[in-house]
Design a protein around this motif. Structure first.
Motif, PDB file in Angstrom:
ATOM      1  N   TYR A  16      -1.635  -3.632  -2.234  1.00 40.63           N
ATOM      2  CA  TYR A  16      -0.241  -3.676  -1.769  1.00 40.63           C
ATOM      3  C   TYR A  16       0.474  -4.866  -2.416  1.00 40.63           C
ATOM      4  CZ  TYR A  16      -0.854  -0.036   1.752  1.00 40.63           C
ATOM      5  OH  TYR A  16      -1.061   1.156   2.390  1.00 40.63           O
ATOM      6  N   THR A  58      -0.852  -4.342   3.649  1.00 41.42           N
ATOM      7  CA  THR A  58      -0.863  -5.622   2.930  1.00 41.42           C
ATOM      8  C   THR A  58      -2.213  -5.817   2.255  1.00 41.42           C
ATOM      9  OG1 THR A  58      -1.607  -6.809   4.912  1.00 41.42           O
ATOM     10  CG2 THR A  58       0.781  -6.732   4.499  1.00 41.42           C
ATOM     11  N   SER A  81       2.384   1.912   5.049  1.00 39.71           N
ATOM     12  CA  SER A  81       2.622   0.490   4.843  1.00 39.71           C
ATOM     13  C   SER A  81       1.308  -0.273   4.937  1.00 39.71           C
ATOM     14  CB  SER A  81       3.611  -0.039   5.873  1.00 39.71           C
ATOM     15  OG  SER A  81       3.089   0.152   7.196  1.00 39.71           O
ATOM     16  N   GLY A 103       6.457  -3.387  -6.002  1.00 42.31           N
ATOM     17  CA  GLY A 103       6.672  -3.781  -4.615  1.00 42.31           C
ATOM     18  C   GLY A 103       8.048  -3.477  -4.064  1.00 42.31           C
ATOM     19  N   SER A 132       4.087  -0.590  -2.896  1.00 44.47           N
ATOM     20  CA  SER A 132       4.855  -1.459  -2.021  1.00 44.47           C
ATOM     21  C   SER A 132       4.195  -1.655  -0.659  1.00 44.47           C
ATOM     22  CB  SER A 132       6.256  -0.873  -1.823  1.00 44.47           C
ATOM     23  OG  SER A 132       6.950  -1.556  -0.805  1.00 44.47           O
ATOM     24  N   THR A 133       4.349  -2.879  -0.126  1.00 44.34           N
ATOM     25  CA  THR A 133       3.842  -3.157   1.217  1.00 44.34           C
ATOM     26  C   THR A 133       4.558  -2.296   2.264  1.00 44.34           C
ATOM     27  OG1 THR A 133       5.416  -4.989   1.396  1.00 44.34           O
ATOM     28  CG2 THR A 133       3.172  -5.528   0.714  1.00 44.34           C
ATOM     29  N   GLY A 187       4.024  -7.162  -2.585  1.00 53.65           N
ATOM     30  CA  GLY A 187       5.225  -7.519  -1.848  1.00 53.65           C
ATOM     31  C   GLY A 187       6.490  -7.305  -2.661  1.00 53.65           C
TER      32      GLY A 187
END
Length: 248
Positions: free
Chosen positions: A76, A55, A53, A149, A9-10, A78
């Protein structure tokens, strides 16, 4: 040096296992420029971390007193979005296949109907199908899609009890059809069809316990009467008798 899983997950929070050699003295693990949280004590061949965290795709590196490792790729993903479910209702026995549309569904691992989980089949990033599990009881339940995500929980599904046929009145009519028959039973509110001997009849749902149907033409003799609803079908064997008119 493998990494598992290689996506998460982002928002971070994914438990990741990195395996290799010379990892016992690991002092830091970075996902791109961000440090991960090391869980427990690294062994010579394994280090467990929780991803920060991020992206996109980032390089993951492990730092020990001996230096920094070669990079591994971590992707990552979303959070998903589920915008529609079709059909959105069915029998409490489950077993029907529904289609969920949205975005970010490619990594879906589970679909929860209330408290019961089912395994989906991913069609593409925007669509998946899933066989509805048995419902605990009639009524609406939340539907949650779980992906790498995160989760999407904007949908609902309604379980409907299967219908039952208790009585018909009258029990017979001419083979030419046109007889208005009152069918009494239970769970008729979502009636989709009524058939006499397999032939569709016109009908009106009076209430959850009553249907008014007009018989179609039929052959001389007794025929089955079937009521089909969102919750399933009920058949009363030989419940209506077609009677041929006199001939000379």
């Amino acid at each position: 040096m493998p990494i598992s899983p290689n996506q998460g997950s982002t928002g971070g929070g994914t438990s990741v296992v990195i395996t290799g050699v010379g990892l016992a003295g690991t002092s830091a693990v970075h996902f791109g420029t961000k440090p991960a949280t090391i869980v427990g004590t690294p062994t010579p061949t394994q280090v467990n971390v929780v991803s920060p965290s991020g992206t996109g795709m980032v390089d993951v590196t492990v730092t020990t007193p001996g230096g920094t490792s070669n990079p591994l790729s971590f992707y990552y993903v979303g959070a998903p979005f589920a915008c529609s479910l079709s059909p959105d209702s069915g029998g409490t026995g489950g077993g029907n296949t529904v289609t969920i549309n949205g975005t970010g569904l490619a990594t879906a691992t589970a679909v929860q109907f209330g408290t019961t989980s089912a395994t989906p089949t991913v069609v593409n990033d925007g669509q998946l199908t899933v066989v509805v599990p048995t419902g605990v009881a009639a009524g609406s339940v939340g539907v949650t899609v779980t992906t790498v995500g995160g989760t999407a929980d904007d949908l609902s599904y309604t379980y409907v009890d299967q219908p039952t046929i208790l009585a018909l009145s009258p029990l017979s009519g001419p083979t030419s059809g046109g007889t208005e028959v009152t069918i009494t039973g239970t769970n008729f509110a979502t009636t989709q069809s009524v058939t006499f001997g397999g032939t569709p009849a016109s009908f009106v749902v009076i209430s959850g316990t009553s249907i008014s149907a007009v018989t179609p033409p039929g052959a001389d003799g007794a025929v089955d009467v079937t009521v089909t609803t969102t919750g399933g079908s009920a058949t009363s064997a030989g419940a209506f008798t077609y009677t041929a008119g006199p001939g000379i």
